[in-house]
Design an enzyme around this catalytic site. Structure first.
Site, PDB file in Angstrom:
ATOM      1  N   LYS A 142      12.838  16.037   4.905  1.00  0.00           N
ATOM      2  CA  LYS A 142      11.709  15.473   5.652  1.00  0.00           C
ATOM      3  C   LYS A 142      10.611  16.524   5.789  1.00  0.00           C
ATOM      4  CE  LYS A 142      14.274  12.281   8.679  1.00  0.00           C
ATOM      5  NZ  LYS A 142      13.621  11.029   8.268  1.00  0.00           N
ATOM      6  N   ARG A 192      22.544   4.287   6.800  1.00  0.00           N
ATOM      7  CA  ARG A 192      23.228   3.123   6.235  1.00  0.00           C
ATOM      8  C   ARG A 192      24.495   3.539   5.488  1.00  0.00           C
ATOM      9  NH1 ARG A 192      17.826   1.675   3.007  1.00  0.00           N
ATOM     10  NH2 ARG A 192      17.011   2.776   4.816  1.00  0.00           N
TER      11      ARG A 192
HETATM   12  N1  BES Z   1      16.589   8.581  10.977  1.00  0.00           N
HETATM   13  C1  BES Z   1      15.640   8.060  10.084  1.00  0.00           C
HETATM   14  C2  BES Z   1      14.814   6.924  10.673  1.00  0.00           C
HETATM   15  C3  BES Z   1      13.935   7.280  11.848  1.00  0.00           C
HETATM   16  C4  BES Z   1      12.610   7.591  11.654  1.00  0.00           C
HETATM   17  C5  BES Z   1      14.421   7.232  13.135  1.00  0.00           C
HETATM   18  C6  BES Z   1      11.800   7.887  12.725  1.00  0.00           C
HETATM   19  C7  BES Z   1      13.609   7.528  14.202  1.00  0.00           C
HETATM   20  C8  BES Z   1      12.292   7.849  14.009  1.00  0.00           C
HETATM   21  C9  BES Z   1      16.335   7.536   8.834  1.00  0.00           C
HETATM   22  O1  BES Z   1      17.493   8.188   8.471  1.00  0.00           O
HETATM   23  C10 BES Z   1      15.381   7.704   7.705  1.00  0.00           C
HETATM   24  O2  BES Z   1      15.097   8.813   7.364  1.00  0.00           O
HETATM   25  N2  BES Z   1      14.901   6.582   7.159  1.00  0.00           N
HETATM   26  C11 BES Z   1      13.984   6.604   6.102  1.00  0.00           C
HETATM   27  C12 BES Z   1      14.467   5.637   5.053  1.00  0.00           C
HETATM   28  C13 BES Z   1      13.764   5.755   3.732  1.00  0.00           C
HETATM   29  C14 BES Z   1      14.092   7.083   3.084  1.00  0.00           C
HETATM   30  C15 BES Z   1      14.191   4.612   2.862  1.00  0.00           C
HETATM   31  C16 BES Z   1      12.635   6.168   6.657  1.00  0.00           C
HETATM   32  O3  BES Z   1      12.586   5.346   7.566  1.00  0.00           O
HETATM   33  O4  BES Z   1      11.634   6.714   6.220  1.00  0.00           O
HETATM   34 MN    MN Z   2      17.125   9.887   7.260  1.00  0.00          MN
END
Ligand code: BES
Ligand code: MN
Ligand code: ZN
Length: 497
Positions: free
Chosen positions: A275, A349
């Protein structure tokens, strides 16, 4: 802060909170108090444009003729609209105005007027609940807090015509509040303190409440074939854990349980699909779904709910390292289905896939609800007002929606359908773990659905509600413990007795 219930009287010290209803409707006690100070309260209200609307408030300091230091008028809105949640908001508002004021004691007058449908006892118990929930603080790491920033309040007295009834009604609610605090603590703790191993150890302590807690480590999960969950934790120095909590309060020990499953990513760096740095610290709360499940089980055990419930949480840390999983890797889940890991940041997931499969195999639950801070896309869709609900079952959806409304934890149902399922087709494996940006929360829900057999199932994407950026009525900013009260309410209203 200690909360007690007593018969109404005018205290000799501290602060006193007086309810006023919209349209300048004052109850008999409020009127009596106002008369006692020669109308100073109603004059202050008029001068401050205070009409008793919901959430309005006015603080009157050192009123002549009274021994207390301050009188706080708080608006409750229209009498007919005063429900459980309004009563809680009233209690919460009182705490927000008095907790660090310097006062040590607070009396809250609970005074229903004509039109209010809550009984005295219910009203008072919910005021107490709101006060308790809003008083939460997570300041254990602040060693240099100034005296004026620390809570001064020690004693809260809820004054009500039915103090014995209120006390009895509040007793189980107080246990739910304990569980909310536990979940908030778990979510607030930084990821160097709460990691999969320490988290599992904290959950184990809940056996003191009468829960049965079992912990599976990596060796056992490997044996079970949980390649999907294990792949996520592969880059971390901490060992992934699957923790199973059981509460068997039902009349029939062999009755199929309700199952709650939670995403417990104790830190989500994104893994090799790292990230961006800005805001990455938020990902310490990527275990909030699991904390809601832990909190719900603690609440049910605490108030000795008459139901069989199982909670399963997958605890992993998603880190980049030489041993970490790579984009393009193919893993085999416990279900036997294979997954192409397109993006290591779509890890929640992958954790749920194995946790959910295990839950069905092991417990044959009558229904299953999973909670996860799963996607940023759900925040784009619903903001921070509603969590997303996805389900294969209308009845379960309606029950959850209703429970959420009553608990003050609202959820909104999102669509599902085959066209969305197509988005996670893979060229090399049975599915891929991302479906692209468009409808990202929905393709994520479809991914999870592929691991649900014919059990009634619902998935709550709580990414927008796990952490409040500003104070809510009964939730100070920070960890909300969203889901604890909703799940507790679901059991209380539909699966007990
Ligand atoms: N933990 C994150 C989602 C999240 C984002 C929770 C902001 C709380 C606040 C999750 O694991 C994630 O990174 N999701 C990605 C999915 C994508 C890579 C398909 C997302 O939402 O960007
Ligand atoms: Mn994630
Ligand atoms: Zn995540």
């Amino acid at each position: 802060m200690k909360i007690t219930f007593a018969k109404p009287e005018f205290p000799a010290q501290g602060a006193i909170v007086v309810p006023v209803y919209e349209g300048k409707i004052w109850g008999p006690l409020a009127k009596a108090l106002d008369e006692h100070v020669a109308g100073a309260l109603s004059r202050a209200a008029a001068a401050g444009k205070f009409e008793g609307k919901k959430d309005q408030s006015i603080v009157i300091l050192a009123p002549a003729g009274l021994a207390v230091d301050r009188v706080v008028l708080i608006g409750l809105g229209k009498p007919k609209d005063v429900d459980d949640l309004a009563a809680e908001a009233f209690g919460g508002k009182a705490i927000s105005l008095v907790q660090t004021s310097g006062e040590e004691q607070l009396w809250l007058l609970v005074e229903p007027v004509t039109g209010v449908t809550l009984t005295d006892g219910q009203f008072a118990a919910h005021v107490a609940m709101g006060a308790r929930l809003r008083s939460y603080r997570f300041d254990k790491y602040q060693t240099k807090q100034k005296k004026e920033d620390k809570p001064s309040l020690r004693k809260v007295v809820i004054a009500t015509g039915n103090h014995t009834g209120a006390k009895a009604t509040f007793a189980p609610m107080d246990k739910v509040a304990d569980a909310v605090f536990l979940a908030r603590d778990l979510v607030s703790e930084p990821a160097n303190v709460i990691h999969p191993e320490s988290y599992a150890a904290e959950i184990k302590k809940l056996e003191a409440l009468g829960l049965k807690v079992e912990i599976l480590g990596e060796k056992q999960m490997k044996k079970l074939g949980m390649g999907s969950l294990l792949g996520v934790g592969q880059g971390s120095d901490r060992e992934s854990q699957l923790v199973i909590m059981r509460w068997n309060g039902g009349d029939k020990a062999d009755e199929a349980p309700v199952a709650f499953v939670g995403k417990g990513v104790t830190f989500d760096s994104g893994g090799i699909s790292l990230k961006p740095g800005a805001g990455m610290e938020d990902m310490k709360w990527d275990m909030a779904g699991s904390a809601a499940v832990v909190g719900a089980l603690a609440a049910l055990a605490g108030r000795k709910a008459k139901a069989n419930v199982v909670g399963v949480v997958g605890l992993v840390e998603n880190m980049p390292s030489g041993g970490a999983q790579r984009p393009g890797d193919v893993v085999t889940s416990m279900s036997g289905q294979t997954i192409e890991v397109i993006n290591t940041d779509a890890e929640g997931r992958l954790v749920l896939a194995d946790a959910i499969w295990y839950t069905q195999q092991e417990f044959k639950p009558k229904l299953m609800v999973d909670l996860a801070t799963l996607t940023g896309a759900i925040i784009v869709a619903l903001g921070t007002e509603y969590a997303g609900l996805f389900s294969n079952d209308d009845k379960l959806s309606n029950k959850l929606t209703e429970a959420g409304k009553k608990a003050g934890e609202p959820i909104w149902r999102m669509p599902m359908g085959d066209a969305y399922d197509q988005l996670i087709k893979s060229d090399i494996a049975d599915m891929k773990n991302t479906g692209g940006r468009d409808g990202g929360s929905i393709s994520a829900a479809h991914f999870i659905k592929r691991f649900v057999k014919d059990t009634p199932w619902a998935h709550l994407d709580i990414a927008g509600l796990a952490w409040f950026k500003k104070d809510g009525p009964v939730t100070p900013k920070g960890a909300s413990a969203f889901g604890v009260r909703l799940l507790d309410r679901l059991i209380a209203d539909y699966y007990e007795g």
